[in-house]
Every structure is written in C-alpha cells, then in structure tokens.
Design a protein around this motif. Structure first.
Motif, mmCIF file in Angstrom:
data_model
loop_
_atom_site.group_PDB
_atom_site.id
_atom_site.type_symbol
_atom_site.label_atom_id
_atom_site.label_comp_id
_atom_site.label_asym_id
_atom_site.label_seq_id
_atom_site.Cartn_x
_atom_site.Cartn_y
_atom_site.Cartn_z
ATOM 1 N N UNK A 1 -37.059 9.707 20.756
ATOM 2 C CA UNK A 1 -37.639 11.002 20.778
ATOM 3 C C UNK A 1 -36.656 11.834 20.447
ATOM 4 N N UNK A 2 -36.724 12.981 19.640
ATOM 5 C CA UNK A 2 -35.698 14.071 19.548
ATOM 6 C C UNK A 2 -34.359 13.812 18.715
ATOM 7 N N UNK A 3 -34.321 12.458 18.093
ATOM 8 C CA UNK A 3 -33.252 12.001 17.454
ATOM 9 C C UNK A 3 -33.497 12.247 15.992
ATOM 10 N N UNK A 4 -32.633 12.267 15.044
ATOM 11 C CA UNK A 4 -32.847 12.437 13.591
ATOM 12 C C UNK A 4 -32.899 10.907 13.108
ATOM 13 N N UNK A 5 -33.896 10.603 12.276
ATOM 14 C CA UNK A 5 -33.967 9.445 11.719
ATOM 15 C C UNK A 5 -33.706 9.640 10.033
ATOM 16 N N UNK A 6 -32.801 8.629 9.454
ATOM 17 C CA UNK A 6 -32.458 8.429 8.113
ATOM 18 C C UNK A 6 -33.685 8.278 7.476
ATOM 19 N N UNK A 7 -33.966 8.878 6.254
ATOM 20 C CA UNK A 7 -35.149 8.445 5.411
ATOM 21 C C UNK A 7 -35.127 7.302 4.716
ATOM 22 N N UNK A 8 -33.681 6.689 4.541
ATOM 23 C CA UNK A 8 -33.657 5.386 3.986
ATOM 24 C C UNK A 8 -34.332 4.346 5.098
ATOM 25 N N UNK A 9 -34.376 4.847 6.483
ATOM 26 C CA UNK A 9 -35.238 3.889 7.536
ATOM 27 C C UNK A 9 -36.703 4.187 7.346
ATOM 28 N N UNK A 10 -37.026 5.325 7.357
ATOM 29 C CA UNK A 10 -38.411 5.967 7.315
ATOM 30 C C UNK A 10 -39.270 5.026 6.087
ATOM 31 N N UNK A 11 -38.662 5.483 4.871
ATOM 32 C CA UNK A 11 -39.424 5.099 3.573
ATOM 33 C C UNK A 11 -39.888 3.613 3.433
ATOM 34 N N UNK A 12 -39.097 2.717 3.946
ATOM 35 C CA UNK A 12 -39.804 1.455 4.198
ATOM 36 C C UNK A 12 -41.211 1.055 4.680
ATOM 37 N N UNK A 13 -40.988 1.998 6.029
ATOM 38 C CA UNK A 13 -42.195 1.782 6.760
ATOM 39 C C UNK A 13 -43.378 2.518 6.020
ATOM 40 N N UNK A 14 -43.154 3.422 5.162
ATOM 41 C CA UNK A 14 -44.307 4.175 4.594
ATOM 42 C C UNK A 14 -44.279 3.759 2.748
ATOM 43 N N UNK A 15 -43.946 2.301 2.867
ATOM 44 C CA UNK A 15 -43.675 1.999 1.000
ATOM 45 C C UNK A 15 -45.211 2.170 0.478
ATOM 46 N N UNK A 16 -46.270 2.207 1.251
ATOM 47 C CA UNK A 16 -47.696 2.081 0.377
ATOM 48 C C UNK A 16 -47.609 3.635 -0.155
ATOM 49 N N UNK A 17 -46.860 4.639 0.140
ATOM 50 C CA UNK A 17 -47.104 5.768 -0.191
ATOM 51 C C UNK A 17 -46.320 6.280 -1.547
ATOM 52 N N UNK A 18 -46.327 6.688 -2.501
ATOM 53 C CA UNK A 18 -45.454 7.204 -3.616
ATOM 54 C C UNK A 18 -44.671 7.887 -3.496
ATOM 55 N N UNK A 19 -43.270 7.710 -3.704
ATOM 56 C CA UNK A 19 -42.147 8.561 -3.419
ATOM 57 C C UNK A 19 -42.672 9.878 -3.626
ATOM 58 N N UNK A 20 -43.069 10.409 -4.608
ATOM 59 C CA UNK A 20 -43.279 11.890 -5.188
ATOM 60 C C UNK A 20 -44.338 12.392 -3.975
ATOM 61 N N UNK A 21 -45.250 11.590 -3.553
ATOM 62 C CA UNK A 21 -46.218 11.868 -2.483
ATOM 63 C C UNK A 21 -45.946 12.135 -1.304
ATOM 64 N N UNK A 22 -44.670 11.337 -0.800
ATOM 65 C CA UNK A 22 -44.193 11.358 0.487
ATOM 66 C C UNK A 22 -43.277 12.558 0.500
ATOM 67 N N UNK A 23 -42.383 12.661 -0.864
ATOM 68 C CA UNK A 23 -41.447 13.922 -0.845
ATOM 69 C C UNK A 23 -42.211 15.271 -0.349
ATOM 70 N N UNK A 24 -43.406 15.264 -1.208
ATOM 71 C CA UNK A 24 -44.164 16.738 -1.070
ATOM 72 C C UNK A 24 -44.688 16.857 0.470
ATOM 73 N N UNK A 25 -44.909 15.767 1.045
ATOM 74 C CA UNK A 25 -45.474 15.610 2.271
ATOM 75 C C UNK A 25 -44.239 16.036 3.330
ATOM 76 N N UNK A 26 -43.185 15.612 3.064
ATOM 77 C CA UNK A 26 -41.980 15.882 4.160
ATOM 78 C C UNK A 26 -41.524 17.341 3.903
#
Length: 69
Positions: A1-26
């Motif tokens: 909690x409260x720590x920064x997370x690398x997007x390179x670690x987050x993306x594999x957990x959300x791999x079912x979401x297209x990159x452009x869609x996830x980028x827009x959401x972020x």
C-alpha cells in the motif's frame, strides 16, 4: 500500500485488456487526486519491458503507478 508499482509488473496481470484501452484508463485514473503516473527517475534501470509498458502523457513516458491510501 502506498508504494509505486511498475507498469511492467501491472500489465501482465491485466493482459486481457488491450494496451490502448488500459492506457486510456490509466490516463483517466491519474486525474484522481490520490493517483499518479510517474516517470522512473533513473532511466538507466529501465528494461525493454519497462519501456514497452510505459504510458505516454504529453511527451513523457511514465513507468510507475502510485495510488495513495
């Protein structure tokens, strides 16, 4: 909690979401007062995966997501 997370670690957990869609959401999520997209200060530590996972806002690559609790 409260720590920064690398997007390179987050993306594999959300791999079912297209990159452009996830980028827009972020990008929308970062508008919240307790959410930040942050560039890695030490660019020399970035891997190819970090570069590929980055979210570009303006002309700046952001590699970290931080949500304050």
């Amino acid at each position: 909690p409260g720590a920064a997370v690398r997007l390179s670690r987050l993306r594999p957990e959300l791999s079912d979401i297209p990159k452009a869609t996830l980028d827009d959401a972020l990008v929308r999520l970062r508008r919240a007062p307790d959410v930040s997209l942050i560039p890695e200060e030490n660019q020399k530590t970035l891997t190819a995966e970090d570069h590929a996972a980055a979210v570009v806002v303006g002309n700046q690559q952001n590699h970290l997501l931080e949500i304050e609790l």
